[in-house]
Scaffold this active site. Structure first.
Site, mmCIF file in Angstrom:
data_model
loop_
_atom_site.group_PDB
_atom_site.id
_atom_site.type_symbol
_atom_site.label_atom_id
_atom_site.label_comp_id
_atom_site.label_asym_id
_atom_site.label_seq_id
_atom_site.Cartn_x
_atom_site.Cartn_y
_atom_site.Cartn_z
ATOM 1 N N CYS A 129 44.952 7.963 29.534
ATOM 2 C CA CYS A 129 45.737 8.766 28.605
ATOM 3 C C CYS A 129 46.809 9.502 29.393
ATOM 4 O O CYS A 129 46.662 9.744 30.577
ATOM 5 C CB CYS A 129 44.848 9.726 27.830
ATOM 6 S SG CYS A 129 43.517 10.414 28.801
ATOM 7 N N GLY A 242 33.797 -5.179 28.602
ATOM 8 C CA GLY A 242 34.968 -5.906 28.134
ATOM 9 C C GLY A 242 34.482 -7.193 27.499
ATOM 10 O O GLY A 242 34.179 -8.167 28.192
HETATM 11 C C1 LIG Z 1 37.833 1.454 18.354
HETATM 12 C C2 LIG Z 1 37.687 1.715 19.828
HETATM 13 C C3 LIG Z 1 37.691 3.033 20.306
HETATM 14 C C4 LIG Z 1 37.574 3.298 21.658
HETATM 15 N N1 LIG Z 1 37.537 4.600 22.081
HETATM 16 C C5 LIG Z 1 37.383 4.877 23.410
HETATM 17 C C6 LIG Z 1 37.280 6.231 23.866
HETATM 18 O O1 LIG Z 1 37.278 7.187 23.082
HETATM 19 N N2 LIG Z 1 37.180 6.452 25.208
HETATM 20 C C7 LIG Z 1 37.136 5.418 26.114
HETATM 21 O O2 LIG Z 1 37.034 5.662 27.305
HETATM 22 N N3 LIG Z 1 37.177 4.129 25.695
HETATM 23 C C8 LIG Z 1 37.318 3.841 24.378
HETATM 24 N N4 LIG Z 1 37.360 2.516 23.957
HETATM 25 C C9 LIG Z 1 37.290 1.412 24.948
HETATM 26 C C10 LIG Z 1 35.866 0.845 25.057
HETATM 27 O O3 LIG Z 1 34.954 1.837 25.480
HETATM 28 C C11 LIG Z 1 35.798 -0.358 26.019
HETATM 29 O O4 LIG Z 1 36.175 0.079 27.311
HETATM 30 C C12 LIG Z 1 36.710 -1.502 25.620
HETATM 31 O O5 LIG Z 1 36.745 -1.637 24.223
HETATM 32 C C13 LIG Z 1 36.293 -2.832 26.256
HETATM 33 O O6 LIG Z 1 34.998 -3.239 25.855
HETATM 34 P P1 LIG Z 1 34.696 -4.215 24.604
HETATM 35 O O7 LIG Z 1 35.634 -5.385 24.737
HETATM 36 O O8 LIG Z 1 33.268 -4.596 24.721
HETATM 37 O O9 LIG Z 1 34.987 -3.412 23.383
HETATM 38 C C14 LIG Z 1 37.465 2.219 22.590
HETATM 39 C C15 LIG Z 1 37.446 0.908 22.111
HETATM 40 C C16 LIG Z 1 37.552 0.633 20.754
HETATM 41 C C17 LIG Z 1 37.516 -0.797 20.286
#
Ligand SMILES: Cc1cc2nc3c(=O)[nH]c(=O)nc-3n(C[C@H](O)[C@H](O)[C@H](O)COP(=O)(O)O)c2cc1C
Ligand SMILES: Cc1cc2nc3c(=O)[nH]c(=O)nc-3n(C[C@H](O)[C@H](O)[C@H](O)COP(=O)(O)OP(=O)(O)OC[C@H]3O[C@@H](n4cnc5c(N)ncnc54)[C@H](O)[C@@H]3O)c2cc1C
Ligand code: FES
Lengths: 315, 288
Positions: A129, A242
């Site tokens: 961020c 991921g």
């Molecule tokens: C809807 C959504 C909200 C997310 N909010 C956050 C967050 O608040 N803080 C953070 O560090 N990562 C956030 N992420 C990232 C996830 O924690 C993760 O790192 C990323 O989605 C990759 O994993 P995945 O492909 O299994 O979803 C968010 C992801 C999604 C899809």
């Protein structure tokens, strides 16, 4: 058979956690699965003050993934403590609290506030961020800023610190090393990848925010490579994430060098995924005659574990 | 279970007063549901009936299910659909084919399976026997969200149904069979009165408004028009909103709508605090 792992000073009963922002504050999923079976519960990112979040549309589905621009909506640290901590506190598995800020001082302040709570498992620093004070430079894409933010949190708390790295960099290595040098106990790799989608009918970007973060199975190979590279560059443990949606995916991350994994986007469409992976890991270890899941960490590197020509049947 | 007891969520069910942030709504479950029937209704609309014994008996009017269409391999998300009808262990959906998910759904056959999450969301308030007379306003598949309300309401009222053409007028006969008066409008005049659904509603309210309550589900412009009519006549109105969803259970924060609060407004979740909102709560202007 041992499934327990250590993330910095934090003991996880098994290596399967959930990804911040995909699991709410845990309570929402409590009707669908037994949270006490997880390795840890990881909550949505919080900062000092309540955050309203971005306008809608905030999310769009793409091939094998989705792009989100939620804008870190949340209740702020006081709202979190009031509304959600009483529930989380009574869980038997650790809670990892994901935090963020728009200045180094804010990160440290949130870390200090949460340090005062009893029973927090660890803090995960979301550094994807912008730093408003520094003119919007991203904490996660500037090694010097990253080092400052981790060091400030390190000074503010004795809780284990996990730094969650952005994939939006040329090489993950200097960021992984900066976090380690500044006192991070572990790394989470990776956050979502910057992306966008256009609606050809309206001829406009789909997301109100124009761009968002790509997640889901389509990013898995990218995440795996980052974990692989970071694992060889640091000594601290890594939580790999991921696009993980089954046991084989989780095993790939562990074999690439992750000590634990997190299930993210899959929670949305298949809420049992994390529990199924835990069962799948047990089955894999039985099949492979492994006593300890830690034997698998980083085993894909030459000279570690089974040779590449051997056939491993993934459950 | 290896470690301690199961962690259970505090229960807060549909119909209870809402205070922010409400942890969760009516207890939901995830269940595999076998298709019993999946047939074309009119035009692009289909009726799907599935066996879902853990969900069907607990559905409140206006609640929805989040459906994982298992043949879809690269479109990951579940799709939300209002529960149209329930009968014993089964529930029905009334859906329009508009994209890859609904088209894949339309190709599925009896015996095949879906994964359902439900019942979800905060539905309509069922009228009391001595309460206001309900006026239901439905556009297109919005009729699906209103049928259970009509069926469970101890007071019968009027249903205003509208669509572009004849094929968009669904389950008219079923509402009549419940003993409700049905007023039909189509934009092309191919069935019922020519025009939009809020025109006969406006005329009806001019004739007589006091003691009536509006319940609506349909496209956003229709809902906003219903809200304006309710405001003009000082009537209560419950509107069911459509928003694109990620999880359907309150964790992703994709489905939010601007809702008025004491000090201004905040984003609340269509899937959890909604999809049904009191029209006075919705801060439409904030979203523009
Ligand atoms: C809807 C959504 C909200 C997310 N909010 C956050 C967050 O608040 N803080 C953070 O560090 N990562 C956030 N992420 C990232 C996830 O924690 C993760 O790192 C990323 O989605 C990759 O994993 P995945 O492909 O299994 O979803 C968010 C992801 C999604 C899809
Ligand atoms: C609470 C609620 C109740 C609903 N009830 C019904 C119903 O009873 N009958 C019916 O036919 N439809 C209903 N819908 C709309 C239905 O969910 C969409 O038509 C469906 O998701 C489209 O999927 P698709 O893959 O065919 O379309 P695509 O356009 O390919 O879908 C792409 C993405 O957009 C989402 N999406 C597209 N249109 C909508 C929409 N109008 N609302 C929400 N998400 C959308 C999809 O879920 C998917 O994530 C309801 C929506 C909500 C929010
Ligand atoms: S759809 Fe995820 S919070 Fe509503």
């Amino acid at each position: 058979m041992n499934l327990a792992v250590q993330i910095g000073g934090l003991a996880l009963p098994n290596p399967v956690t959930v990804a911040s922002g995909t699991f709410g504050y845990g309570v929402e999923y409590a009707q669908l699965l037994d949270l006490n079976q997880l390795g840890a519960v990881v909550v949505k990112g919080i900062r000092r003050d309540p955050v309203r979040g971005n306008p809608t549309p905030r999310l769009v589905e793409v091939t094998s993934g989705l792009i989100n621009a939620i804008g870190l909506q949340g209740p702020g640290v006081d709202g979190f403590i009031r509304s959600y901590w009483p529930f989380l506190q009574q869980l038997k598995v650790p809670t990892i609290i994901n935090i963020w800020g728009t200045s180094v001082e804010e990160y440290a302040e949130v870390a200090r506030r949460l340090d005062a709570l009893s029973g927090v498992g660890a803090l995960e620093l979301n550094v994807s961020c912008p730093n408003i004070k520094e003119g919007g430079a991203q904490f996660g894409t500037d090694p010097a800023l990253l080092r400052q933010v981790v060091a400030a949190c390190r000074a503010a708390t004795r809780l284990p610190l996990i730094t969650k790295l952005s994939p939006n960099v040329v090489s993950i290595v200097p960021y992984a090393q900066a976090a380690e040098a500044a006192g991070s106990d572990a790394l989470s790799i990776m956050n979502s990848y910057p992306a966008m989608a256009i609606d050809v009918e309206t001829r406009r970007p789909v997301l109100a925010n124009v761009t968002g973060g790509l997640s889901g199975p389509c990013i898995k190979p990218i995440a795996l490579k980052l974990v692989w590279e970071a694992a060889q560059a640091v000594r601290i443990p890594i939580i790999g994430m991921g696009g993980i949606q089954n046991t084989a995916d989780a095993l790939e991350f562990i074999m690439a060098g992750a000590t634990a994994v997190a299930v993210g986007t899959a929670n949305f469409y298949a809420p049992q995924t994390a529990l199924q992976i835990i069962a799948g890991l047990r089955q894999f270890m039985r099949q492979e005659n492994l006593a300890d899941v830690r034997q698998l960490i980083g085993c894909a590197r030459a000279g570690k574990g089974r040779a590449p020509e051997a056939t491993v049947r993934h459950p | 279970m290896t470690r301690g007891g199961a962690a259970r969520a505090p229960k807060q069910c549909a119909g209870q007063a809402r205070t922010a942030p409400p942890p969760v709504c009516a207890p939901m479950v995830e269940q595999t549901a076998q298709i019993i029937a999946n047939e074309r209704d009119t035009g692009p609309y289909f009726r799907l009936r599935v066996r879902a014994p853990l969900i069907a008996p607990r559905v409140q009017p206006g609640q929805f299910v989040h459906v994982r269409i298992l043949p879809l391999k690269h479109a990951l998300l579940r799709r939300p659909f209002s529960v149209f009808q329930v009968a014993g262990d089964t529930l029905s959906l009334l859906y329009k084919t508009i994209g890859q998910g609904t088209e894949a759904l339309a190709r599925m056959r009896p015996g095949e399976e879906l994964s359902l999450l439900g019942p979800l969301g905060h539905g309509f308030t069922v009228p009391r026997p001595d309460g206001e007379i309900p006026l239901l306003v439905a556009g297109g598949y919005g009729m699906a969200a209103l049928y259970l309300l009509a069926q469970r309401s101890p007071r019968k009222g009027l249903v205003f149904v509208g669509g572009r053409q004849r094929a968009d007028i669904l389950c008219e006969a079923e509402f009549r069979a419940l003993g409700w008066e049905v007023r039909v409008t189509t934009e092309d005049g191919s069935h019922g009165e020519k025009g939009v659904v809020t025109e006969p509603l406006r005329a009806e309210l001019q004739r007589r408004a006091p003691g009536r309550k509006l319940f609506a589900c349909g496209p956003t412009p229709m809902l906003r028009a219903v809200g304006r009519l309710a405001a003009e006549h000082g009537l209560p109105a419950e509107l069911s909103l459509d928003q694109h969803m990620g999880c359907g259970i309150g964790v992703c924060l994709a489905c939010v709508v601007p809702i008025k609060t004491a000090g201004g407004w905040e984003y609340q979740r269509t899937c959890t605090e909604g999809p049904v909102f009191d029209f006075r709560q919705i801060a439409w202007e904030a979203a523009e």
